[in-house]
Design a protein around this motif. Structure first.
Motif: not given
Length: 368
Positions: A190-197
């Motif tokens: 369930k862990t997903k890396f998404i960069p900060f906007p």
């Protein structure tokens, strides 16, 4: 989609909301504005920073306000929490609020963007990082702030709340490499890396001149974040090369003044113990400011970046900061290229609309 963003951290949710709305989604941001930073929100959840009896009364007022808002926080496709402590309330009060949100909304997403149990405990126990806010190699840091955070998060109600939400929620979003390696081993599915906007900015060329080096000092957190070491190195370089650099230091200034000072900077010293640039550094890079701080190879790998290297990486030592800053000051021909790469890096990996699309992709996954 109908999306509720609860809580704030360094403008992440406010910026993400702009991206999501641009894509046509209905978004509500409810937060305290991240304390004194006072970022925009649709619903204000700030409480007065009083102490003693007044502080308890302020907490009761906020709790009652949240209770009146809960019926409106139903029927969302996604509720996203900035942190397990997404409200300025005790963990014991937050747990039933979380359970209510869980019952009355479709999906819950937990953000791993900063201080929480898994970040603290992993850095203290498993030590997946060579250095962090809590360890240097195999030695634990004993800074007052590091000890305080360990005391707050390990063996407390905050730990129990964090564990409950992490196990119960539909997805966990990590915003930096450091947080990803602390969560992913526990929740790989369930862990997903998404960069900060980050919003794109119109950057004006500042021309050729003596570079300005900027250091922001957070009261009470200077040693913890390594600002004391970075500032000392900058002061010593300034003393050695008085005509080759300017030095600006922000300490306890209003946020508007801080931003004005940041806009004047060519180089910012930020986060000595970090592997990666966080929101403050990323906002600076969007302005074409060179970051001297966390830029380890792991940061570029998790982004899939093979070419750009805009961050001047330093190890958590005075000698490393001194050396890298001296190289910049004595080789000013590097500055223009690093500035261009900084802006390109933000456009490529942190554009707020592109990041919002990654969130929508996550929210749309059928298995969460």
């Amino acid at each position: 989609m109908k999306i509720l963003l609860l809580g704030e951290y360094s403008n992440v949710h406010a910026t993400l909301a702009k991206g999501l709305r641009t894509l046509g989604h209905e978004v509500t941001v409810a937060s305290n504005g991240d304390f004194w930073k006072n970022y925009p929100r649709d619903i204000n959840l700030a409480r007065n920073q009083s102490r003693g009896l007044l502080g308890k009364l302020d907490g009761i007022r906020l709790f009652l306000r949240v209770l009146t808002l809960l019926p409106k926080w139903r029927g969302y496709d996604v509720v996203q929490l900035i942190n397990p402590m997404f409200l300025e309330l005790n963990a014991e009060r937050i747990l039933p609020i979380y359970k209510y949100l869980r019952r009355h909304n479709k999906k819950i997403v937990l953000c791993a963007f900063g201080m929480d149990y898994y970040w603290v405990n992993e850095c203290v126990a498993r030590m997946p990082l060579r250095y962090s806010d809590f360890n240097i190699g195999e030695e634990l840091r004993t800074d007052e702030e590091a000890l305080k955070e360990r005391h707050d998060w390990i063996g407390t109600a905050k730990e129990q709340l964090n564990k409950y939400i992490a196990q119960d929620c539909d997805a966990i979003v990590t915003g930096l490499y450091e947080y990803h390696v602390c969560y992913e081993p526990h929740f790989p599915q369930k862990t997903k890396f998404i960069p900060f906007p980050i919003e794109r900015l119109r950057v004006e060329s500042r021309g050729s001149r003596v570079p300005t080096v900027f250091v922001g000092v957070s009261k009470g957190r200077s040693a913890y974040k390594g600002t004391d070491i970075m500032l000392k190195a900058a002061e010593d370089i300034k003393a050695k090369y008085p005509d080759r650099m300017k030095l600006e230091v922000a300490s306890g200034v209003p946020f508007s003044e801080y931003t004005t000072m940041l806009n004047r900077a060519d180089i910012i010293l930020d986060q000595l113990y970090s592997y990666t640039p966080a929101m403050n550094a990323l906002e600076a890079m969007a302005r074409g400011t060179i970051v001297v701080g966390g830029g380890e190879q792991e940061n570029y790998i998790i982004l899939g970046e093979d070419e750009l290297r805009p961050i001047v990486n330093v190890l958590p030592t005075y000698d490393s900061v001194y050396h890298e800053l001296e190289q910049l000051v004595t080789h000013p021909e590097r500055i223009a290229q690093l500035k261009r790469q900084s802006i390109e890096y933000i456009h490529k990996h942190h554009d707020f609309i592109s990041v919002a699309k990654q969130y929508i992709d996550l929210y749309s996954e059928p298995n969460i």
